[in-house]
Design an enzyme around this catalytic site. Structure first.
Site, PDB file in Angstrom:
ATOM      1  N   GLU A 144       0.727  -1.105   0.026  1.00 25.19           N
ATOM      2  CA  GLU A 144      -0.066  -0.072   0.081  1.00 25.19           C
ATOM      3  C   GLU A 144       1.081   1.256   0.074  1.00 25.19           C
ATOM      4  O   GLU A 144       0.610   2.092   0.811  1.00 25.19           O
ATOM      5  CB  GLU A 144      -0.982  -0.040   1.336  1.00 25.19           C
ATOM      6  N   GLU A 300      -6.477  -7.849  -0.871  1.00 30.90           N
ATOM      7  CA  GLU A 300      -6.798  -7.852   0.601  1.00 30.90           C
ATOM      8  C   GLU A 300      -8.232  -7.455   0.989  1.00 30.90           C
ATOM      9  O   GLU A 300      -8.833  -6.505   0.286  1.00 30.90           O
ATOM     10  CB  GLU A 300      -6.083  -7.012   1.288  1.00 30.90           C
ATOM     11  N   HIS A 351      -8.378  -7.897  14.156  1.00 28.00           N
ATOM     12  CA  HIS A 351      -8.748  -8.132  12.902  1.00 28.00           C
ATOM     13  C   HIS A 351      -9.104  -9.201  12.409  1.00 28.00           C
ATOM     14  O   HIS A 351      -8.229 -10.368  12.870  1.00 28.00           O
ATOM     15  CB  HIS A 351      -7.725  -7.231  11.808  1.00 28.00           C
TER      16      HIS A 351
HETATM   17  C1  GLA Z   1      -4.200  -2.903   4.845  1.00 33.36           C
HETATM   18  C2  GLA Z   1      -2.990  -3.382   5.188  1.00 33.36           C
HETATM   19  C3  GLA Z   1      -2.834  -4.789   5.842  1.00 33.36           C
HETATM   20  C4  GLA Z   1      -3.828  -4.679   7.198  1.00 33.36           C
HETATM   21  C5  GLA Z   1      -5.170  -4.392   6.706  1.00 33.36           C
HETATM   22  C6  GLA Z   1      -6.207  -4.412   7.861  1.00 33.36           C
HETATM   23  O1  GLA Z   1      -4.931  -3.022   3.961  1.00 33.36           O
HETATM   24  O2  GLA Z   1      -1.949  -3.701   3.899  1.00 33.36           O
HETATM   25  O3  GLA Z   1      -1.344  -4.903   6.320  1.00 33.36           O
HETATM   26  O4  GLA Z   1      -3.143  -3.840   8.004  1.00 33.36           O
HETATM   27  O5  GLA Z   1      -4.929  -3.060   6.061  1.00 33.36           O
HETATM   28  O6  GLA Z   1      -7.433  -4.082   7.467  1.00 33.36           O
END
Ligand code: GLA
Length: 632
Positions: A144, A300, A351
């Site tokens: 990200e 994701e 999470h």
């Molecule tokens: C982001 C990150 C992950 C995780 C998710 C949790 O997308 O890339 O590593 O932290 O959020 O929702």
């Protein structure tokens, strides 16, 4: 290609005896791809030049023996504490001048030479070791890019910003002209006087802020290219991806797309929001559109609840599968999660994950396994084709409009999303486009019938859109289109200097509006802005309550161009999208579906999804809550 299924796998958080169980349960769940090493930097490297890959060798071998392929991350997103302790210049600074310290993640300044050097060393070592490993089918750059630290105002960033500006403008006079620095006594005599747009008494120079946003996006693009070059320098042939975040405002993903072999998205619609499947559809369509013809993966999503909203609802039974099938229906070639096994410690222990802390005898794991089997049964999927409708998305506009001192403040991205939503609600497929691409990839060349350009305030080059209308397309623009040039400057001679002839009008003035001040005679309120038009050939389709033109249509070349002299809210967009669809004969994927039921077409495959928490009758059959059907 068969669909990829799996998630982020973080074995460094677990003792080795858990790894075998992981592989066994992955197989049970139908997992065929694991993203490994996203946050493993500190585990791989104990200090500068000290690499330990023995554990990762065992992880990759184990996965390979289990028939699970690996999307191997370069792991550059979170520098270990030894790195920032030795090279504090890696740490970014906020606009207010505060340092962002280590202790969480992604605390690096993208332009920092020390960060870049250490990240490069890590990527070199990892690629050298694993380029030929049979498990590795994809490279996953960083994580990200731009998340958490979107803008860095440090001294290091100032140096890099000046160098970026020198490349762009060559001379300080050219920069002064571009930024309009005679205003408010801002004239620079040399590049070294320029600082990032830190805290100022009032609004900063808008063209300077726009350039800082371009620069910041470019620094992340440089990181992507830097890692890509290292991977390719070893002759590694696996496709390269990086996980994006929908229409993430700070990063121009049109500039990322050409660098990638696989487009990836991270997507976390709020399960409590009954309408969140619509922005999710927008993100899916954007991913499919970023590089047409290229695979894209939902990299994701949450198997159940997230832990970062103030209050985190679980997904209802079936909701996770419904949102996954939405991605498949809209072209995804992989369905992945953050993460495989729920963490037992650290910031993300609440999470959800594919394998919950409570183990495999849980609803989450059952639903994950059911989805794995369902995806497998789909076999090889047809490619996603082009739509007939395209909506323009411009990061330049977003950066220029998200600023002070305009006639009214409004959110550009929610306009773009809103127009996509209007067609989505009609089940008419739409792509997102970058309207300023010319040549073979020009929008006119793609066979679109309709291009909607909401508030295309900043334009570099109108030629592709002009040509699109000339050749028979229908263009629909809304207020605040064609206002400034690339440097946020008015053009001589008024507004709409480039699209005016196509629209058959000139915009001569703007005002902010509230309440019913911009009511449109088609029965919907205009929002935020109203324009004063001088018509030059355009026909009036609707007026404001004082009789002035609100909506116009102009025949031009073989096509026509519409202009709405205000911004439409949901009611207006719905009415206008329905009108344009009927006029242009745009067909829904499936007609007559009830609200909250989505239909996606992918080649011959049609997916119908009930996003409602209650059963509905759709296309002659009853769909239970969050139930979907795939028809071929
Ligand atoms: C982001 C990150 C992950 C995780 C998710 C949790 O997308 O890339 O590593 O932290 O959020 O929702």
């Amino acid at each position: 290609m068969a669909i990829y299924y799996g998630g982020d796998y973080n074995p460094e958080q677990w003792p080795e005896d858990v790894w075998r169980e992981d592989v066994e349960l992955m197989r049970r769940a139908g997992v065929n791809l694991a993203t490994v090493g996203v946050f493993s930097w500190a585990r791989i490297q104990r200090g500068e030049g000290e690499f330990d890959y023995a554990w990762l060798d065992r992880v990759l071998d184990l996965l390979h023996e289990g028939g699970i392929a690996v999307d191997l991350a370069t792991g550059t997103a979170s520098p270990p504490p030894w790195a920032t302790a030795r090279y504090p210049g890696i740490l970014p600074r906020t606009r207010e001048g505060a340092t962002l310290w280590p202790g969480s993640r992604q605390h690096y300044a993208p332009s920092s030479p020390d960060y870049r050097r250490l990240a490069s060393e890590l990527v070199h070592a990892t690629v050298r070791r694993y380029q030929d490993h049979p498990a590795v089918v994809m490279w996953h750059i960083n994580n990200e890019l731009g998340c958490h630290v979107t803008y860095d105002y440090s001294d290091g960033a100032a140096v890099a910003f000046r160098s970026w500006l020198r490349d762009r403008y060559r001379t300080i006079d050219a920069l002064n002209d571009a930024w309009g620095t005679m205003f408010w006594s801002q004239r620079y005599t040399e590049f070294d006087e320029i600082v990032p747009p830190r805290l100022t008494p009032t609004s900063v120079n808008p063209a300077g802020l726009l350039d800082f946003r371009r620069f910041s996006s470019d620094m992340l693009l440089e990181l992507l290219r830097m890692e890509k070059q290292i991977i390719r320098s070893y002759g590694a042939t696996q496709p390269i991806t990086t996980n994006m975040m929908g229409a993430f405002p700070p990063v121009d993903y049109w500039s990322f797309a050409p660098e990638l072999d696989v487009i990836s998205d991270d997507s976390y619609p709020d399960p409590r929001d009954p309408g969140s499947f619509r922005p999710a559809a927008f993100a899916r369509d954007l991913m499919r559109s970023l590089k047409p013809g290229t695979p894209w993966i939902l990299m994701e999503q949450a198997a159940n609840q997230v832990n970062w909203r103030p209050n985190n609802a679980r997904k209802a039974p079936g909701q996770m599968a419904a949102l996954s099938m939405q991605a498949v229906g809209r072209g995804a070639d992989g369905i992945m999660f953050f993460q495989w096994r729920q963490s037992s410690r650290g910031s993300e222990k609440f999470h959800s994950a594919m394998l919950p802390h409570a183990g495999p005898e849980t609803r989450t794991f059952r639903e994950v396994s059911e989805l794995g089997a369902a995806l497998k049964s789909l076999g090889t999927l047809p490619p996603a084709g082009r739509s007939k409708v395209a909506i323009v998305l411009s990061w330049d506009c977003q950066w220029a409009l998200d600023q002070a001192n305009h006639p009214a403040r409004f959110d550009y991205l929610s306009q773009v999303r809103g127009w996509h939503a209007a067609f989505h609600a009609l089940n008419i497929p739409a792509d997102l486009i970058n309207a300023e691409i010319s040549g073979a990839d020009a929008p006119g060349g793609d066979g679109y019938d309709l291009i909607v350009a909401p508030s295309l305030y900043l334009m570099r080059d109108a030629t592709p859109l002009v040509r699109f209308v000339e050749e028979g397309g229908c263009l629909f623009t809304t207020a605040f289109t064609d206002v400034v040039d690339e440097c946020d400057r008015f053009l001589p001679g008024g507004f709409t200097r480039r699209l005016g002839p196509v629209l058959g009008l000139a915009v001569t003035d703007f005002e902010g509006v509230q309440g019913t001040e911009a009511a449109v005679s088609w029965g919907f309120p205009g929002e935020h802005l109203r324009e004063v038009l001088t018509l030059d050939g355009a026909q009036v389709e609707a007026t404001f309550s004082d009789g002035e033109p609100a909506l116009t249509r102009h025949a031009y070349g073989a096509g026509e161009a519409w202009h709405l002299a205000t911004l439409a809210g949901e009611a207006g967009r719905t009415a206008l999208a329905a009108h344009l669809a009927a006029r242009l004969g745009l067909e829904p994927v499936v007609a007559g579906l009830p609200p909250g039921v989505e239909a996606c077409r992918r080649g011959d495959m049609i997916t119908i999804i009930n996003h409602n928490p209650s059963p509905v009758e759709a296309g002659g059959e009853v769909l239970g809550p969050y139930e979907y059907r795939v028809r071929n």
